[in-house]
Design a protein around this motif. Structure first.
Motif, PDB file in Angstrom:
ATOM      1  N   ASP A  78     -11.454   4.774   0.571  1.00  0.00           N
ATOM      2  CA  ASP A  78     -10.023   4.462   0.660  1.00  0.00           C
ATOM      3  C   ASP A  78      -9.273   5.570   1.388  1.00  0.00           C
ATOM      4  OD1 ASP A  78      -7.718   2.962   0.398  1.00  0.00           O
ATOM      5  OD2 ASP A  78      -7.273   3.687  -1.634  1.00  0.00           O
ATOM      6  N   GLN A  79      -9.810   5.963   2.542  1.00  0.00           N
ATOM      7  CA  GLN A  79      -9.187   7.002   3.350  1.00  0.00           C
ATOM      8  C   GLN A  79      -9.000   6.489   4.783  1.00  0.00           C
ATOM      9  OE1 GLN A  79      -7.742   9.583   2.269  1.00  0.00           O
ATOM     10  NE2 GLN A  79      -8.554   9.653   0.171  1.00  0.00           N
ATOM     11  N   PHE A  80      -9.002   7.395   5.736  1.00  0.00           N
ATOM     12  CA  PHE A  80      -8.700   7.051   7.125  1.00  0.00           C
ATOM     13  C   PHE A  80      -9.913   7.302   8.017  1.00  0.00           C
ATOM     14  CE2 PHE A  80      -4.831   8.410   4.990  1.00  0.00           C
ATOM     15  CZ  PHE A  80      -4.012   7.313   5.195  1.00  0.00           C
ATOM     16  N   VAL A  81     -10.039   6.454   9.056  1.00  0.00           N
ATOM     17  CA  VAL A  81     -11.172   6.541   9.973  1.00  0.00           C
ATOM     18  C   VAL A  81     -10.645   6.580  11.409  1.00  0.00           C
ATOM     19  CG1 VAL A  81     -13.218   5.354  10.840  1.00  0.00           C
ATOM     20  CG2 VAL A  81     -12.685   5.287   8.400  1.00  0.00           C
ATOM     21  N   PRO A  82     -11.019   7.604  12.202  1.00  0.00           N
ATOM     22  CA  PRO A  82     -10.616   7.622  13.606  1.00  0.00           C
ATOM     23  C   PRO A  82     -11.394   6.589  14.401  1.00  0.00           C
ATOM     24  CG  PRO A  82     -12.069   9.467  13.130  1.00  0.00           C
ATOM     25  CD  PRO A  82     -11.820   8.770  11.823  1.00  0.00           C
ATOM     26  N   VAL A  83     -10.687   5.766  15.163  1.00  0.00           N
ATOM     27  CA  VAL A  83     -11.319   4.715  15.961  1.00  0.00           C
ATOM     28  C   VAL A  83     -11.525   5.172  17.394  1.00  0.00           C
ATOM     29  CG1 VAL A  83     -11.066   2.355  16.838  1.00  0.00           C
ATOM     30  CG2 VAL A  83     -10.331   2.917  14.504  1.00  0.00           C
ATOM     31  N   VAL A 124      -6.157   5.111  14.375  1.00  0.00           N
ATOM     32  CA  VAL A 124      -6.717   5.419  13.067  1.00  0.00           C
ATOM     33  C   VAL A 124      -6.683   4.147  12.235  1.00  0.00           C
ATOM     34  CG1 VAL A 124      -6.490   6.852  11.000  1.00  0.00           C
ATOM     35  CG2 VAL A 124      -5.852   7.780  13.240  1.00  0.00           C
ATOM     36  N   CYS A 125      -7.777   3.861  11.534  1.00  0.00           N
ATOM     37  CA  CYS A 125      -7.875   2.635  10.736  1.00  0.00           C
ATOM     38  C   CYS A 125      -7.979   2.982   9.255  1.00  0.00           C
ATOM     39  CB  CYS A 125      -9.099   1.833  11.173  1.00  0.00           C
ATOM     40  SG  CYS A 125      -9.204   0.180  10.448  1.00  0.00           S
ATOM     41  N   SER A 126      -7.354   2.144   8.426  1.00  0.00           N
ATOM     42  CA  SER A 126      -7.449   2.248   6.971  1.00  0.00           C
ATOM     43  C   SER A 126      -7.359   0.844   6.402  1.00  0.00           C
ATOM     44  CB  SER A 126      -6.337   3.148   6.413  1.00  0.00           C
ATOM     45  OG  SER A 126      -5.061   2.659   6.790  1.00  0.00           O
ATOM     46  N   ARG A 127      -7.545   0.697   5.094  1.00  0.00           N
ATOM     47  CA  ARG A 127      -7.402  -0.632   4.504  1.00  0.00           C
ATOM     48  C   ARG A 127      -5.954  -1.085   4.619  1.00  0.00           C
ATOM     49  NH1 ARG A 127      -9.562  -1.653  -0.465  1.00  0.00           N
ATOM     50  NH2 ARG A 127     -10.906   0.194  -0.565  1.00  0.00           N
ATOM     51  N   ASN A 128      -5.709  -2.382   4.529  1.00  0.00           N
ATOM     52  CA  ASN A 128      -4.381  -2.905   4.843  1.00  0.00           C
ATOM     53  C   ASN A 128      -3.321  -2.540   3.808  1.00  0.00           C
ATOM     54  OD1 ASN A 128      -5.234  -4.605   2.801  1.00  0.00           O
ATOM     55  ND2 ASN A 128      -4.529  -6.480   3.790  1.00  0.00           N
ATOM     56  N   THR A 129      -3.735  -1.938   2.695  1.00  0.00           N
ATOM     57  CA  THR A 129      -2.765  -1.493   1.687  1.00  0.00           C
ATOM     58  C   THR A 129      -2.472  -0.003   1.768  1.00  0.00           C
ATOM     59  OG1 THR A 129      -4.573  -1.208   0.098  1.00  0.00           O
ATOM     60  CG2 THR A 129      -3.406  -3.326   0.074  1.00  0.00           C
ATOM     61  N   LYS A 130      -3.109   0.695   2.720  1.00  0.00           N
ATOM     62  CA  LYS A 130      -2.971   2.157   2.784  1.00  0.00           C
ATOM     63  C   LYS A 130      -2.256   2.569   4.064  1.00  0.00           C
ATOM     64  CE  LYS A 130      -5.611   6.431   2.029  1.00  0.00           C
ATOM     65  NZ  LYS A 130      -4.994   6.691   0.696  1.00  0.00           N
ATOM     66  N   SER A 131      -1.183   3.336   3.911  1.00  0.00           N
ATOM     67  CA  SER A 131      -0.399   3.816   5.050  1.00  0.00           C
ATOM     68  C   SER A 131      -0.640   5.295   5.279  1.00  0.00           C
ATOM     69  CB  SER A 131       1.097   3.576   4.817  1.00  0.00           C
ATOM     70  OG  SER A 131       1.394   2.198   4.790  1.00  0.00           O
ATOM     71  N   HIS A 149      -6.978  -7.382   7.254  1.00  0.00           N
ATOM     72  CA  HIS A 149      -7.924  -6.511   6.561  1.00  0.00           C
ATOM     73  C   HIS A 149      -7.600  -5.029   6.722  1.00  0.00           C
ATOM     74  CE1 HIS A 149     -10.728  -9.765   5.600  1.00  0.00           C
ATOM     75  NE2 HIS A 149     -10.540 -10.232   6.825  1.00  0.00           N
ATOM     76  N   PHE A 150      -6.864  -4.667   7.764  1.00  0.00           N
ATOM     77  CA  PHE A 150      -6.737  -3.267   8.113  1.00  0.00           C
ATOM     78  C   PHE A 150      -5.284  -2.875   8.408  1.00  0.00           C
ATOM     79  CE2 PHE A 150     -10.866  -4.730   9.935  1.00  0.00           C
ATOM     80  CZ  PHE A 150     -11.693  -4.064   9.062  1.00  0.00           C
ATOM     81  N   THR A 151      -5.036  -1.580   8.300  1.00  0.00           N
ATOM     82  CA  THR A 151      -3.834  -0.961   8.864  1.00  0.00           C
ATOM     83  C   THR A 151      -4.273  -0.117  10.053  1.00  0.00           C
ATOM     84  OG1 THR A 151      -2.673  -0.842   6.737  1.00  0.00           O
ATOM     85  CG2 THR A 151      -1.924   0.645   8.461  1.00  0.00           C
ATOM     86  N   LEU A 152      -3.621  -0.285  11.192  1.00  0.00           N
ATOM     87  CA  LEU A 152      -3.866   0.568  12.349  1.00  0.00           C
ATOM     88  C   LEU A 152      -2.691   1.515  12.506  1.00  0.00           C
ATOM     89  CD1 LEU A 152      -5.357  -1.438  15.361  1.00  0.00           C
ATOM     90  CD2 LEU A 152      -6.477   0.236  13.888  1.00  0.00           C
ATOM     91  N   THR A 153      -2.983   2.809  12.553  1.00  0.00           N
ATOM     92  CA  THR A 153      -1.973   3.831  12.799  1.00  0.00           C
ATOM     93  C   THR A 153      -2.206   4.423  14.182  1.00  0.00           C
ATOM     94  OG1 THR A 153      -1.824   4.377  10.441  1.00  0.00           O
ATOM     95  CG2 THR A 153      -0.987   6.012  12.004  1.00  0.00           C
ATOM     96  N   LEU A 154      -1.146   4.548  14.949  1.00  0.00           N
ATOM     97  CA  LEU A 154      -1.217   5.127  16.284  1.00  0.00           C
ATOM     98  C   LEU A 154      -0.499   6.473  16.261  1.00  0.00           C
ATOM     99  CD1 LEU A 154      -1.982   4.669  19.314  1.00  0.00           C
ATOM    100  CD2 LEU A 154       0.338   3.771  19.617  1.00  0.00           C
ATOM    101  N   LEU A 155      -1.207   7.532  16.617  1.00  0.00           N
ATOM    102  CA  LEU A 155      -0.638   8.870  16.781  1.00  0.00           C
ATOM    103  C   LEU A 155      -0.642   9.183  18.264  1.00  0.00           C
ATOM    104  CD1 LEU A 155      -2.667  10.737  13.990  1.00  0.00           C
ATOM    105  CD2 LEU A 155      -0.416   9.679  13.756  1.00  0.00           C
ATOM    106  N   TRP A 156       0.450   9.736  18.801  1.00  0.00           N
ATOM    107  CA  TRP A 156       0.444  10.050  20.234  1.00  0.00           C
ATOM    108  C   TRP A 156       1.307  11.252  20.550  1.00  0.00           C
ATOM    109  CZ3 TRP A 156       3.606   6.194  18.328  1.00  0.00           C
ATOM    110  CH2 TRP A 156       4.931   6.126  18.772  1.00  0.00           C
ATOM    111  N   SER A 157       1.014  11.868  21.694  1.00  0.00           N
ATOM    112  CA  SER A 157       1.748  13.049  22.156  1.00  0.00           C
ATOM    113  C   SER A 157       1.577  13.155  23.669  1.00  0.00           C
ATOM    114  CB  SER A 157       1.237  14.317  21.459  1.00  0.00           C
ATOM    115  OG  SER A 157      -0.140  14.517  21.738  1.00  0.00           O
ATOM    116  N   TYR A 158       2.186  14.169  24.254  1.00  0.00           N
ATOM    117  CA  TYR A 158       2.160  14.342  25.705  1.00  0.00           C
ATOM    118  C   TYR A 158       1.757  15.775  26.040  1.00  0.00           C
ATOM    119  CZ  TYR A 158       5.151  10.208  25.347  1.00  0.00           C
ATOM    120  OH  TYR A 158       5.662   8.984  25.028  1.00  0.00           O
TER     121      TYR A 158
END
Length: 211
Positions: A78-83, A124-131, A149-158
């Protein structure tokens, strides 16, 4: 879940990041189509499979390239996975101009000049209940989208240096289902992002002699 790159992709593989950054002979690039699929793996109570596929129209179909990340990070930990970590290429190139179809949404990540800056991001992917938490001490932009099924988090910078002509993708793989990748807590995700970002930036500066 399917993540595609619909920009008339070309691909070039090299054994080191230095070679990926330094390459200037575009005859080495091959036409291809690329996608990443994230599978719920419903038959497994612990594993999720993330698969990257590269198909080359000028090669026999059996010569497509695949890579897998087997992970317990979503279901069991129940954590985060880098895609994917991507350093975007020159997004002003004509091949990135795509038509928006009905029902599709445009996600605005801000504006910059590819002649003077580079966009890099991590999915970054996690289960759909985890932010993914928002940490004010981390100078990263972020957004999340929730799916069945999933939550996708996008982190970005320049980075304030001119963009490469090509994108550089870093996809984490595991050797087999018997050695799955564990989930990462959000602080580890930030550390991984910062490490990949800094490593690329330093090597870019060393290879191209920019100041």
């Amino acid at each position: 879940m399917l993540i595609t790159v619909p920009s008339g992709s070309k691909a070039y593989s090299a054994p080191t990041l230095d070679e990926m950054i330094a390459v200037s002979d575009h005859t080495l690039y091959e036409n291809c189509s690329k996608h990443i699929s994230i599978h719920p793996s419903l038959n497994s109570p612990t594993h999720t499979t993330i698969k990257r596929t590269i198909e080359y129209p000028d090669r026999p179909a059996e010569n497509k390239e695949t890579g897998h990340q087997y992970t317990t990070g979503i279901k069991q930990d129940d954590q985060f996975v880098p895609v994917l970590f991507r350093v975007c290429g020159d997004l002003s190139a004509p091949r990135y101009l795509t038509k928006i179809k009905a029902g599709e949404a445009i996600i605005n990540l801000g504006s910059y000049d590819p002649a003077e800056g580079q966009l890099r991001f991590m999915l970054v992917c996690s289960r759909n209940t985890k932010s993914f938490p928002q940490d004010p001490e981390q100078p990263r932009n972020q957004r999340e989208d929730k799916f069945s099924h999933f939550t996708l988090t996008l982190l970005w910078s320049y980075l304030g240096q001119p963009s490469h002509p090509q994108a550089i993708d870093l996809f984490l793989q595991t050797t087999s289902q018997d050695t799955p990748m564990s989930g990462l807590v959000w602080q580890q995700i930030y550390n991984l992002y910062n490490d990949l970002d800094l490593n690329h930036s330093l090597r870019y500066i060393q290879q191209l002699g920019v100041k």
